[in-house]
Design a protein around this motif. Structure first.
Motif, PDB file in Angstrom:
ATOM      1  N   HIS A  15      47.725  23.370  59.520  1.00 16.51           N
ATOM      2  CA  HIS A  15      47.243  23.923  61.160  1.00 16.51           C
ATOM      3  C   HIS A  15      45.889  23.396  61.255  1.00 16.51           C
ATOM      4  O   HIS A  15      45.095  23.857  60.518  1.00 16.51           O
ATOM      5  CB  HIS A  15      47.563  24.958  60.895  1.00 16.51           C
ATOM      6  N   LEU A  16      45.677  22.286  62.144  1.00 14.50           N
ATOM      7  CA  LEU A  16      44.654  21.810  62.384  1.00 14.50           C
ATOM      8  C   LEU A  16      43.075  23.817  62.455  1.00 14.50           C
ATOM      9  O   LEU A  16      41.875  23.123  62.129  1.00 14.50           O
ATOM     10  CB  LEU A  16      44.116  21.352  64.384  1.00 14.50           C
ATOM     11  N   ASN A  17      43.482  24.558  63.237  1.00 14.29           N
ATOM     12  CA  ASN A  17      42.109  25.579  63.157  1.00 14.29           C
ATOM     13  C   ASN A  17      42.448  26.171  62.569  1.00 14.29           C
ATOM     14  O   ASN A  17      41.650  26.947  61.862  1.00 14.29           O
ATOM     15  CB  ASN A  17      42.662  26.408  64.481  1.00 14.29           C
ATOM     16  N   PHE A  56      45.681  36.305  61.063  1.00 16.09           N
ATOM     17  CA  PHE A  56      46.113  36.133  61.426  1.00 16.09           C
ATOM     18  C   PHE A  56      44.796  36.423  62.659  1.00 16.09           C
ATOM     19  O   PHE A  56      44.272  35.974  63.502  1.00 16.09           O
ATOM     20  CB  PHE A  56      46.900  36.588  62.403  1.00 16.09           C
ATOM     21  N   PHE A  59      42.394  33.277  62.481  1.00 13.69           N
ATOM     22  CA  PHE A  59      42.756  32.647  63.385  1.00 13.69           C
ATOM     23  C   PHE A  59      41.984  32.689  64.815  1.00 13.69           C
ATOM     24  O   PHE A  59      41.454  31.730  65.413  1.00 13.69           O
ATOM     25  CB  PHE A  59      44.177  32.217  63.132  1.00 13.69           C
ATOM     26  N   HIS A  63      39.157  30.182  66.799  1.00 13.21           N
ATOM     27  CA  HIS A  63      39.655  30.430  67.985  1.00 13.21           C
ATOM     28  C   HIS A  63      38.846  30.405  69.137  1.00 13.21           C
ATOM     29  O   HIS A  63      38.270  29.858  70.358  1.00 13.21           O
ATOM     30  CB  HIS A  63      41.057  30.637  68.591  1.00 13.21           C
ATOM     31  N   SER A  95      48.684  21.729  65.880  1.00 12.07           N
ATOM     32  CA  SER A  95      47.879  22.939  66.581  1.00 12.07           C
ATOM     33  C   SER A  95      48.875  23.281  68.065  1.00 12.07           C
ATOM     34  O   SER A  95      49.412  22.532  68.188  1.00 12.07           O
ATOM     35  CB  SER A  95      46.691  22.061  66.553  1.00 12.07           C
ATOM     36  N   THR A  96      48.409  24.494  67.943  1.00 11.18           N
ATOM     37  CA  THR A  96      48.915  25.656  68.866  1.00 11.18           C
ATOM     38  C   THR A  96      47.678  25.079  70.387  1.00 11.18           C
ATOM     39  O   THR A  96      46.432  25.149  70.299  1.00 11.18           O
ATOM     40  CB  THR A  96      49.157  26.975  69.421  1.00 11.18           C
ATOM     41  N   ARG A 139      54.849  34.461  69.142  1.00 14.26           N
ATOM     42  CA  ARG A 139      54.618  35.486  70.207  1.00 14.26           C
ATOM     43  C   ARG A 139      54.541  35.426  71.323  1.00 14.26           C
ATOM     44  O   ARG A 139      54.071  36.449  72.487  1.00 14.26           O
ATOM     45  CB  ARG A 139      52.682  36.353  69.179  1.00 14.26           C
ATOM     46  N   SER A 169      55.049  28.336  64.792  1.00 15.10           N
ATOM     47  CA  SER A 169      54.164  29.280  63.673  1.00 15.10           C
ATOM     48  C   SER A 169      53.646  30.005  64.556  1.00 15.10           C
ATOM     49  O   SER A 169      54.737  31.338  65.438  1.00 15.10           O
ATOM     50  CB  SER A 169      53.387  28.569  63.119  1.00 15.10           C
ATOM     51  N   GLY A 170      53.022  31.287  64.089  1.00 18.00           N
ATOM     52  CA  GLY A 170      52.227  32.171  64.252  1.00 18.00           C
ATOM     53  C   GLY A 170      52.872  33.285  63.641  1.00 18.00           C
ATOM     54  O   GLY A 170      54.248  33.272  63.009  1.00 18.00           O
ATOM     55  N   HIS A 197      58.526  27.327  60.076  1.00 13.82           N
ATOM     56  CA  HIS A 197      57.909  28.518  59.632  1.00 13.82           C
ATOM     57  C   HIS A 197      59.288  29.598  59.389  1.00 13.82           C
ATOM     58  O   HIS A 197      59.373  30.089  60.798  1.00 13.82           O
ATOM     59  CB  HIS A 197      57.071  29.118  60.059  1.00 13.82           C
ATOM     60  N   GLU A 200      58.879  33.801  56.407  1.00 12.60           N
ATOM     61  CA  GLU A 200      57.937  34.276  55.372  1.00 12.60           C
ATOM     62  C   GLU A 200      57.242  35.318  54.947  1.00 12.60           C
ATOM     63  O   GLU A 200      56.736  35.762  54.465  1.00 12.60           O
ATOM     64  CB  GLU A 200      56.516  33.790  56.385  1.00 12.60           C
ATOM     65  N   ASP A 282      48.295  23.673  53.805  1.00 11.84           N
ATOM     66  CA  ASP A 282      48.726  25.139  55.078  1.00 11.84           C
ATOM     67  C   ASP A 282      47.765  24.961  55.631  1.00 11.84           C
ATOM     68  O   ASP A 282      47.152  24.830  57.192  1.00 11.84           O
ATOM     69  CB  ASP A 282      48.607  26.681  54.602  1.00 11.84           C
ATOM     70  N   ASP A 283      46.456  25.711  55.581  1.00  9.74           N
ATOM     71  CA  ASP A 283      45.291  26.234  56.361  1.00  9.74           C
ATOM     72  C   ASP A 283      43.813  25.541  54.794  1.00  9.74           C
ATOM     73  O   ASP A 283      43.592  26.431  54.308  1.00  9.74           O
ATOM     74  CB  ASP A 283      44.647  28.179  56.998  1.00  9.74           C
TER      75      ASP A 283
HETATM   76  P1  5GP Z   1      46.426  25.825  65.589  1.00  7.61           P
HETATM   77  O1  5GP Z   1      47.176  26.029  66.110  1.00  7.61           O
HETATM   78  O2  5GP Z   1      45.595  26.588  66.617  1.00  7.61           O
HETATM   79  O3  5GP Z   1      45.572  24.302  65.166  1.00  7.61           O
HETATM   80  O4  5GP Z   1      46.119  26.768  64.161  1.00  7.61           O
HETATM   81  C1  5GP Z   1      46.188  28.263  64.093  1.00  7.61           C
HETATM   82  C2  5GP Z   1      47.619  28.579  63.849  1.00  7.61           C
HETATM   83  O5  5GP Z   1      47.949  28.713  63.307  1.00  7.61           O
HETATM   84  C3  5GP Z   1      47.310  30.220  64.418  1.00  7.61           C
HETATM   85  O6  5GP Z   1      47.366  30.738  65.051  1.00  7.61           O
HETATM   86  C4  5GP Z   1      49.031  30.915  63.907  1.00  7.61           C
HETATM   87  O7  5GP Z   1      49.794  30.527  64.997  1.00  7.61           O
HETATM   88  C5  5GP Z   1      49.597  29.337  62.788  1.00  7.61           C
HETATM   89  N1  5GP Z   1      49.472  29.359  61.247  1.00  7.61           N
HETATM   90  C6  5GP Z   1      48.818  29.047  60.874  1.00  7.61           C
HETATM   91  N2  5GP Z   1      48.963  28.991  59.758  1.00  7.61           N
HETATM   92  C7  5GP Z   1      50.201  29.900  59.689  1.00  7.61           C
HETATM   93  C8  5GP Z   1      50.791  30.673  58.921  1.00  7.61           C
HETATM   94  O8  5GP Z   1      50.566  31.023  57.869  1.00  7.61           O
HETATM   95  N3  5GP Z   1      51.657  31.370  59.068  1.00  7.61           N
HETATM   96  C9  5GP Z   1      52.278  31.236  60.746  1.00  7.61           C
HETATM   97  N4  5GP Z   1      53.600  31.848  60.773  1.00  7.61           N
HETATM   98  N5  5GP Z   1      51.134  30.395  61.296  1.00  7.61           N
HETATM   99  C10 5GP Z   1      50.966  30.152  61.231  1.00  7.61           C
END
Ligand code: 5GP
Length: 342
Positions: A15-17, A56, A59, A63, A95-96, A139, A169-170, A197, A200, A282-283
């Motif tokens: 996931h980017l962020n 969460f 994140f 953001h 990324s979202t 969500r 995801s989320g 996902h 989980e 993952d992150d």
């Molecule tokens: P982004 O989409 O902003 O680049 O990366 C962060 C987002 O990725 C989080 O807000 C969440 O929605 C999702 N995310 C990151 N890691 C996980 C995880 O371990 N499980 C789930 N379900 N979502 C994740």
């Protein structure tokens, strides 16, 4: 260990962020001192654990720090460069798309900016091949999911093959997959690959059963699929029958406490079965890790030889969304992927 760093690796679940490094967070904090954000709010150090809920919240803090095109461009460039420096040769980043009213950021510009960063890395000669998955945050419900699929579709049709799929995801405790099914079906029908996902947390069995009927092209985590942890043989059979690869993130699951310890990680269950199991980060920023470290952890925890690890890493490319020619160069000490099938 140098072996793991030099090993040519494939990262399919990032996931980017969540991948923003300590150094990049430093630059972001300097840009926005008024937010009063400190490092311990954006990363979970070794030995520390958090509940899913706390993860969460991390994140959300990131953001706040990443809310302009300039931020996204810098973050994406840094993340791609860091994966390359860790020996990742092929990366599927997800990324979202986010809209930020106060900075004028739109979801379309969000995705465009990430893709521009990827292209600039390529132009700079960074030794890594990158693709992008547009993420749906569960969500946000039915309508946003459908909008996200349409956006992903546009990019898939209009750009140079960089957008290859969709991620779901989320927070897994929020919302239900049934509300997102129409969007996922549409995505699948238009040729977007699905990385979802699934399972989980233990309460997702019914949802997982439903989403497996799609079927997805890859599964993120799948922690509670197998019967020993409250899943079911029916779920396992569905995954095996459709040969759906699993993206497995050891440190993320241990630090997020969905798995009690490394030795009880479900990697063991799937790997022993010979099912496609791909080690991922993952992150890497939030969980303070990198892909070399994750391979080394898998090896030391489950007693894998260098040859086993090499095979595991090489097989990961079979689970990438574009189909690769299985051509490997033997010119350096390590073979590497040569050609992408068009
Ligand atoms: P982004 O989409 O902003 O680049 O990366 C962060 C987002 O990725 C989080 O807000 C969440 O929605 C999702 N995310 C990151 N890691 C996980 C995880 O371990 N499980 C789930 N379900 N979502 C994740």
């Amino acid at each position: 260990d140098i072996f793991y760093r030099e090993l040519p690796k494939v990262e399919l679940h990032a996931h980017l962020n969540g991948s923003v490094s300590f150094q990049t967070i430093e630059k972001l904090i300097a840009r926005k001192p008024h937010l009063n954000i400190e490092h311990n709010m954006t990363a979970i150090r070794n030995g520390q654990r958090r509940t899913m809920d706390e993860c969460f919240r991390v994140f959300k803090v990131i953001h706040q720090l990443v809310d302009t095109e300039e931020d996204i461009f810098m973050v994406a460039k840094d993340v791609v460069n860091e994966f390359a420096a860790d020996g990742v040769k092929y990366l599927e980043l997800r990324s979202t798309p986010r809209e930020e009213i106060k900075t004028g950021l739109t979801k379309r510009r969000y995705v465009e900016t990430v893709l521009e960063a990827v292209k600039q890395c390529k132009g700079d000669g960074v030794d890594i091949d990158v693709r992008f998955l547009v993420a749906i945050d569960r969500r946000n419900g039915t309508e946003v999911a459908m909008e996200t699929v349409k956006l992903a579709e546009d990019f898939m049709l209009s750009t140079d093959g960089l957008v290859v799929g969709l991620d779901l995801s989320g927070d897994p405790t929020v919302g239900h997959g049934r509300d997102l099914l129409p969007a996922l079906v549409r995505a699948k029908n238009c040729g977007l690959k699905l990385a979802l996902h699934l399972s989980e947390v233990p309460s997702q069995l019914e949802e997982t059963e439903l989403l497996l009927t799609l079927p997805p092209d890859r599964i993120g985590h799948g922690t509670f699929l197998h019967p020993d942890v409250g899943g079911s043989q029916t779920l396992v059979d569905a995954v095996v029958k459709n040969n759906i690869p699993l993206e497995l993130c050891l440190t993320s699951n241990v630090k997020g406490q969905t798995v009690p310890c490394y030795s009880e990680h479900h990697f063991k269950f799937w790997y022993q079965m010979g099912h496609p199991s791909v080690i991922c980060t993952d992150d890497k920023g939030v969980f303070s890790t990198d892909l070399s470290q994750e391979y080394e952890l898998a090896a030391t925890t489950f007693g894998l030889s260098h040859e086993d690890v090499w095979k595991l890493s090489q097989q990961a490319i079979d689970s990438a969304f574009p189909a690769f020619f299985k051509t490997w160069s033997h010119s350096s000490s390590f073979p590497r992927i040569l050609y992408l099938k068009q």
